[in-house]
Design an enzyme around this catalytic site. Structure first.
Site, mmCIF file in Angstrom:
data_model
loop_
_atom_site.group_PDB
_atom_site.id
_atom_site.type_symbol
_atom_site.label_atom_id
_atom_site.label_comp_id
_atom_site.label_asym_id
_atom_site.label_seq_id
_atom_site.Cartn_x
_atom_site.Cartn_y
_atom_site.Cartn_z
ATOM 1 N N GLY A 109 23.534 -8.878 1.669
ATOM 2 C CA GLY A 109 23.746 -10.020 0.773
ATOM 3 C C GLY A 109 24.258 -11.233 1.535
ATOM 4 C CG ASP A 110 26.411 -14.096 -0.753
ATOM 5 O OD1 ASP A 110 26.316 -12.964 -1.264
ATOM 6 O OD2 ASP A 110 27.320 -14.901 -1.066
ATOM 7 N N GLY A 142 28.891 -13.748 -5.968
ATOM 8 C CA GLY A 142 27.846 -13.939 -6.968
ATOM 9 C C GLY A 142 26.568 -13.269 -6.507
ATOM 10 C CB THR A 179 32.112 -9.978 -3.479
ATOM 11 O OG1 THR A 179 30.878 -9.300 -3.443
ATOM 12 C CG2 THR A 179 32.466 -10.524 -2.129
#
Ligand code: ASP
Length: 316
Positions: free
Chosen positions: A213-214, A235, A183
């Site tokens: 995702g986050d 991550g 990312t």
């Protein structure tokens, strides 16, 4: 003189040193420097933190080396779904998108959400329709194709594994099954002491269609507040969501009075480790302090300040 600073990341859990050729390493370092310079130029010209992080992220979205925009990984259906978010620390304005397809620069669409709608987060078909309406640059599937990503995906399909990015290939061109991330993100503090954060990603190789995702989740992978910090994470997204990682740094600063670095260390080296959340984050505060913390083998990263200090690095 007021201090201004930009920091960037191109993913954590870097390619293991034994798979990294000298040439590849130079390519990565050059790409990181280009992104850093693009963001720094905006700040130097008196531009805002938001415009600086935008410029830095676009450079990495356009580079096939990173898992964002052009270099986005394949999902379980063999397609690309991209997520991005941006947040302005001045007034907590934020914009986020998930599940974008064929958009060249997802961060631009996140900015449009922030500037032109009363919403914060658009997903899937609605996000894609919105993107088309903004006149965002679109690309065909070939633009997003890279042999490395394709081999990573094939390998993941064989093993049924969900893979994070930056997975290397072996001598036969087969992806080596090692968890990696790729990312991209940027945080900046401008001449006026305003801060901003941006993150953009293709997610995880072989991720389930529709998985988010986050990165685009405000407070998890991306957060900015002039009172505390601007954070961009990278991550294994799921633990970062559970930890509300970016906002947790802000909370530790606001409610417990920790410094930026103390707070980031607590979240990355303690909280995320306990959740098996491999990865890292970059952060700045409104005084121009900068920190880059990771619990993985490395993190593609860099920072540059107007007092002359700068660094681009991959490993510890
Ligand atoms: N955090 C991203 C995700 O889980 C992956 C990454 O940082 O490479 O989607």
């Amino acid at each position: 003189m007021e201090k201004f600073v930009i920091a960037i990341h191109g993913g954590a859990g870097t390619i293991l040193k034994k798979y990294m050729t000298a040439e590849m390493e130079q390519d990565y370092l050059r790409a990181l420097q280009q992104s850093l310079d693009a963001g720094y130029a905006v700040l130097q010209a008196g531009g805002t933190a938001v415009n600086a992080v935008r410029a830095a992220v676009i450079v990495m979205e356009d580079n096939i080396l990173f898992n964002a925009g052009r270099g986005s990984v394949f999902n379980s259906d063999g397609g690309h779904e991209m997520d991005a978010a941006i947040m302005d620390g001045i007034d907590l304005r934020a914009g986020a998108v998930s599940g974008l397809t064929n958009v060249r620069n997802p961060i631009e669409v996140a900015i449009e959400v922030m500037m032109k709608t009363e919403h914060v987060f658009l997903s899937g078909e609605g996000a894609n329709e919105f993107a088309a309406g903004t006149g965002a640059k679109m690309e065909t599937e070939e633009y997003f194709f890279s042999e490395l990503r394709f081999n990573q995906w094939k390998k993941s399909q064989e093993t049924g594994a969900l893979q994070l990015d930056h997975t290397p290939v072996d001598d036969e061109g087969h992806a080596v099954a090692v968890k990696k991330f790729g990312t991209v993100g940027a945080v900046a503090c401008d001449l006026n002491g305003n801060i901003a954060a941006a993150t953009s990603t293709g997610g995880m190789t072989n991720k389930r269609y529709g998985r988010i995702g986050d990165s685009p989740i405000i407070g998890a992978g991306t957060y900015a507040n002039d009172k505390t910090c601007a954070i961009s994470c990278t991550g294994h997204g799921e633990p970062f969501i559970k930890a509300v990682a970016a906002y947790d740094v802000s909370c530790l600063m606001e409610y417990r009075g920790l410094s930026l670095e103390q707070a980031m260390k607590k979240v990355v080296l303690e909280k995320l480790v306990a959740l098996q959340g491999e990865g890292g984050m970059i952060g700045v505060d409104c005084h121009g302090n900068v920190s880059m913390i990771f619990n993985s083998e490395g993190m593609y990263r860099g920072y540059k300040t107007n007092d002359g200090s700068q660094e681009v690095a991959i490993y510890k």
